[in-house]
Scaffold this motif. Structure first.
Motif, PDB file in Angstrom:
ATOM      1  N   GLN A  74       1.067  -1.281  -0.179  1.00 67.33           N
ATOM      2  CA  GLN A  74      -0.064   0.179  -0.183  1.00 67.33           C
ATOM      3  C   GLN A  74       0.754   1.413   0.182  1.00 67.33           C
ATOM      4  O   GLN A  74       0.089   2.182  -0.678  1.00 67.33           O
ATOM      5  CB  GLN A  74      -0.674   0.054   1.467  1.00 67.33           C
ATOM      6  CG  GLN A  74      -2.014  -2.093   1.268  1.00 67.33           C
ATOM      7  CD  GLN A  74      -2.964  -0.345   2.615  1.00 67.33           C
ATOM      8  OE1 GLN A  74      -2.619  -0.253   3.382  1.00 67.33           O
ATOM      9  NE2 GLN A  74      -4.320  -2.050   1.646  1.00 67.33           N
ATOM     10  N   ASN A 113     -13.309  -3.317 -10.856  1.00 67.15           N
ATOM     11  CA  ASN A 113     -13.428  -2.055 -11.720  1.00 67.15           C
ATOM     12  C   ASN A 113     -14.424  -1.692 -12.638  1.00 67.15           C
ATOM     13  O   ASN A 113     -13.754  -2.566 -13.550  1.00 67.15           O
ATOM     14  CB  ASN A 113     -11.995  -2.353 -11.903  1.00 67.15           C
ATOM     15  CG  ASN A 113     -11.605  -0.665 -12.368  1.00 67.15           C
ATOM     16  OD1 ASN A 113     -12.210   0.487 -12.567  1.00 67.15           O
ATOM     17  ND2 ASN A 113     -10.734  -0.394 -11.934  1.00 67.15           N
ATOM     18  N   ALA A 145      -2.627  -5.160  -7.223  1.00 68.18           N
ATOM     19  CA  ALA A 145      -3.635  -5.171  -6.284  1.00 68.18           C
ATOM     20  C   ALA A 145      -4.303  -4.301  -5.693  1.00 68.18           C
ATOM     21  O   ALA A 145      -3.859  -3.740  -4.674  1.00 68.18           O
ATOM     22  CB  ALA A 145      -2.979  -6.054  -5.301  1.00 68.18           C
ATOM     23  N   GLN A 146      -5.960  -4.922  -5.234  1.00 69.41           N
ATOM     24  CA  GLN A 146      -6.760  -3.742  -4.575  1.00 69.41           C
ATOM     25  C   GLN A 146      -6.824  -1.829  -4.281  1.00 69.41           C
ATOM     26  O   GLN A 146      -6.512  -1.471  -3.900  1.00 69.41           O
ATOM     27  CB  GLN A 146      -6.751  -4.149  -3.305  1.00 69.41           C
ATOM     28  CG  GLN A 146      -7.334  -5.821  -2.925  1.00 69.41           C
ATOM     29  CD  GLN A 146      -6.215  -6.242  -1.408  1.00 69.41           C
ATOM     30  OE1 GLN A 146      -6.446  -5.767  -0.989  1.00 69.41           O
ATOM     31  NE2 GLN A 146      -6.598  -7.027  -1.700  1.00 69.41           N
ATOM     32  N   SER A 147      -6.190  -1.604  -5.974  1.00 61.60           N
ATOM     33  CA  SER A 147      -6.242  -0.065  -6.369  1.00 61.60           C
ATOM     34  C   SER A 147      -6.998   0.285  -7.358  1.00 61.60           C
ATOM     35  O   SER A 147      -6.363  -0.030  -8.346  1.00 61.60           O
ATOM     36  CB  SER A 147      -4.529   0.170  -5.794  1.00 61.60           C
ATOM     37  OG  SER A 147      -4.609   1.263  -6.536  1.00 61.60           O
TER      38      SER A 147
END
Length: 828
Positions: A152, A240, A192-194
């Motif tokens: 992150q 997304n 990933a996860q962004s």
């Protein structure tokens, strides 16, 4: 020689006396100063790289800040020093899986120091765009380590980096395989996860670059690079919506179908080419690549938005259906394809969509296939559920996990297709005997459901009947009209239909001739047949000499019968009457009354079904609620409630979820199909409950627990039933109005209409909304009236008791019947 000389001088010290590692590292750290020559700094970095493996803590403490300065000032100027400093930093920040807790903590500590200032992260991202092979590769490796440790934080720095997105788009075009593969790995971690990074890379052209990699590698026939590129595409799309819309609007989606061998512009009335249906699947890498493509197709098929009826969406859904029902793809991919079909199957007319299935020729190791007669997708789904993949010729009596997962996925597709009442009613209506002279043929579903259990039991037949019960329950659950039609079904005795009319070779092979029944018995209704088979199964299960494995099969068969009957008889008094007249009480009481038993599934289901019969026994007949109530009290109301409640504690019941109904078969019971010897590492599985019944049971078992304790002459259940009928009627009205609103909204989004017509449609929607609100208010009023009536009834009963008390005090006579009734009410 100059490097060796400089390194020797640095390590020797001024006097040549031996030094500790800490002193050496300290001296080397001093030589990282910008005031020294670049050759000296390069030599110091290389020396620190050699020491960092064994003295990671000392190098990090004394030299980490100097290494970061070299990274900022020298990496772009000198590729050798840039490569060396990146490799040294990578060693300091590595967190190995098998390392000690202290070593792992040290790696995280160094990572935090590096990422504390965004300048270092921006410099690393900039170095990714360098053309020098070793510098670019080292930057990618180090970035992968940082992402693994603090993903992150790195993602936050990436969003602010001036050259971040352009560097990665450029590196995806690198023709050097090792660079490209490392870049794909880094991109997978970076996105990933962004959602923000996913959008940035998508609009910078990441989809085009990734699909170019897939094509250069040979499509799904490619290697690990293809898998990584497809995984990146999946990561950019999943969760997304913006990227999904962006990709759908591009020219790339048809390429996904082409990768699978499916023509994107295939006409609706033509079957896919044989090259798509029959492919070679010996390469495990091809399995992984194809599974990723199918996943991406499923994502795009569900992200239709306002264009739900466009040709691309239909092509996606039809491709998924063809994969699951008419191809030789591995069972796991077929299962995946069926699960990715939309829950609203109104866009896919299964009853009219024609498929051309294939069947492997026995003893050819999958090299020869028979092309079968075309059949509707709905028939193919039912056949798959009832008889398994390729009609069960590959599995035989064994029930593999992949095979049952595929059948469970097909069951889910069937359940989604029959959500609308008119569809389920039409299917049930087709089973009802017609008035025409020609008898109504027995459908494969009805045949599998009503075939009597044979002894010894066949595992394949038990599974077929068990799953047929689930399909039939999906047709009846929550539909009074479908239940009324089902009571009229009288199957015509026939010796054919076990395999259905679906599996007929199209290349010259004659259809098997139906066997003539030896003797025609008096036709029975489906409900009577199920009652009879339930009784026979209970008797067979109760035999003391039944082997454990066979007893388990009888239990599974009983679960199928009991769960179907519980859902059928719910809120259907006429069906309850027919079931009771078939001797239901005696057959249910015996399993409930069994003494301590380790398996509580069958007693629990029997107690639940008995409670359903008691609760909804509202039709006049010989067996009334007053007849059943003494039996309940003799069994024990607490014991019955305990049997029902303990069902939820069974592992087979608790393990069932919305996407999990296939459970592993106990290893101690798994035997080789021919020798009978114990088999290790078996992949056999079994199905006990489906999620629809588990959800139905959890929603209603409290009602049954309270209902069995209710007095048979009580009016509360009847009043509650009337309220439920009113509420159900209002729900039907609301559901129909909601469907009309959805249809109007679909018209508004798909058609280009004039402003006046649009306003008129808006007025209709507003009118329907008003009617919906009025219906809801009416329902609340009816519920309020019912509550008021119950309160009034309670007040009248209280007043009646007070009047009787005054009559007794006044010396007036009160009849014995009234006195007994009063005593009973006082006890209550």
């Amino acid at each position: 020689m100059e490097f060796l000389s400089q390194t020797y001088i640095a390590l020797r010290g001024p006097t040549g006396a031996p030094q500790s590692a800490e002193d050496t590292i300290s001296r080397l750290a001093d030589r990282l100063s910008p005031s020294t020559l670049i050759a000296d700094r390069r030599a110091a970095v290389l020396s620190l790289k050699g020491l960092s493996r064994d003295h990671k803590a000392d190098v990090g403490e004394h030299a980490l800040s100097g290494l970061l300065d070299v990274l900022q000032n020298d990496a772009e100027i000198d590729a050798d020093i840039g490569k060396a400093v990146l490799e040294t930093l990578n060693i300091l920040c590595e967190v190995e899986d098998g390392a000690s807790a202290a070593a792992r903590e040290l790696g995280f500590k160094h990572t935090d120091v590096v990422l504390k200032d965004e300048k270092a992260a921006h410099k690393i991202l900039a170095l990714v765009g360098e053309q020098t092979f070793y510098l670019r590769f080292a930057a990618l490796q180090y970035l992968a380590t940082l992402l693994q440790n603090r993903r992150q934080v790195v993602q936050g720095h990436f969003l602010k980096a001036p050259a971040g997105p352009t560097s990665f788009i450029a590196v995806l075009d690198d023709q050097r395989e090792i660079i490209r593969n490392e870049a794909l790995y880094v991109v997978k971690s970076l996105i990933a996860q962004s959602p923000e990074i996913q959008k940035i890379l998508a609009f910078e052209g990441a989809f085009e670059k990734l699909f170019n990699i897939v094509l250069r590698e040979g499509g799904i026939e490619g290697g690990i690079a293809t898998q990584d590129a497809l995984a990146c595409v999946d990561g950019l799309l999943r969760f997304n919506q913006s990227n999904q819309s962006y990709l759908r609007a591009s020219t790339l989606p048809p390429l996904l179908l082409s990768l699978l061998g499916y023509p994107p512009d295939l006409p609706h009335d033509q079957p896919p080419p044989q090259q798509f249906a029959l492919q070679l699947w010996e390469d495990r890498q091809k399995h992984a690549n194809a599974a990723l493509v199918v996943n991406i197709v499923g994502i795009l098929a569900k992200s239709t938005g306002p264009n739900a009826h466009d040709a691309l969406t239909f092509a996606f859904n039809r491709c998924l259906l063809e994969i699951g029902l008419a191809s030789n793809m591995p069972a796991a991919i077929k299962t995946q394809a069926l699960k990715l079909l939309p829950t609203n199957l109104s866009l896919l007319p299964l009853a009219h969509l024609v498929l051309t299935p294939y069947m492997p020729v026995p003893d050819t190791n999958g090299e020869e296939w028979d092309r079968l007669e075309p059949a509707s997708a709905l028939d193919a789904i039912v056949e798959l559920v009832l008889h398994g993949e390729y009609n069960g010729i590959l599995e035989g009596e064994r029930r593999t996990k992949d095979g049952l997962e595929l059948r469970a996925a097909a069951t889910g597709v069937f359940q989604n297709f029959v959500q609308k009442d008119d569809i389920r009613e039409a299917i049930v209506q087709a089973m009802v005997p017609s008035d025409s002279p020609d008898p109504t043929p027995v459908t494969p579903l009805l045949h599998a459901l009503t075939t009597p259990p044979a002894q010894p039991l066949s595992a394949a037949a038990v599974t077929s009947t068990h799953l047929a019960a689930y399909l039939f329950a999906h047709l009846l659950r929550g539909s009074p009209r479908a239940k009324a039609l089902a009571r009229s079904i009288v199957p015509r005795p026939s010796g054919s239909g076990a395999g259905g009319s679906f599996f007929v070779p199209a290349d010259g092979g004659p259809a098997p001739a139906p066997e003539e029944p030896e003797e025609l018995d008096e036709p029975q209704s489906v409900l009577s047949i199920l009652s009879e088979h339930l009784s026979l199964a209970l008797l067979a299960r109760a035999r003391a000499d039944t082997p454990e494995k066979e007893a388990r099969e009888w239990d599974r068969l009983l679960v199928g019968y009991l769960t179907l009957l519980a859902q059928w008889l719910w809120e259907d008094p006429k069906a309850v009457r027919g079931f009771l007249e078939a001797g239901a009480i005696s057959m249910l009481v015996e399993p409930i009354n069994q003494t301590a038993d380790t398996d509580g599934v069958i007693p629990g289901l029997c107690a639940f079904l008995l409670g359903v019969c008691y609760e909804f026994n509202r039709e006049p007949g010989e067996i009334t609620r007053s007849t059943i109530y003494p039996i309940l009290t003799r069994l024990g109301l607490d014991m019955l409630a305990g049997r029902i409640t303990h069902l939820r504690d069974d592992d087979r019941f608790k393990a069932v979820g919305p996407d999990t109904i296939v459970l592993p078969y106990p290893g101690s019971l798994a035997h080789h199909p021919t020798t009978g010897a114990p088999k290790q590492d078996t992949d056999e599985a079994e199905i006990w409950f489906d999620w629809a019944f588990v959800d139905f049971w959890k929603s209603n078992y409290h009602t049954i627990e309270k209902g069995i304790a209710t007095d048979p002459n009580s009016l509360s259940s009847s009043a509650g039933q009337d309220t439920a009928m009113v509420v159900a009627s209002l729900r039907d009205v609301i559901r129909n109005q909601a469907s009309e609103m959805e249809a109007l909204q679909a018209q508004l989004s798909s058609l280009s209409i004039a402003a006046q017509e649009r306003e008129a449609l808006h007025e209709q929607v507003a009118s329907l909304s008003s009617e919906l609100q009025e219906a809801q208010e009416k329902r609340r009023e009816v519920e309020k009236e019912q509550e008021d009536l119950l309160v009034l009834l309670d007040e009248l009963n209280s007043k009646r008791r007070r009047d009787k008390a005054r009559m007794r005090e006044a010396g007036l006579d009160v009849s014995e019947d009234e006195a007994d009734e009063e005593d009973e009410e006082d006890e209550e």
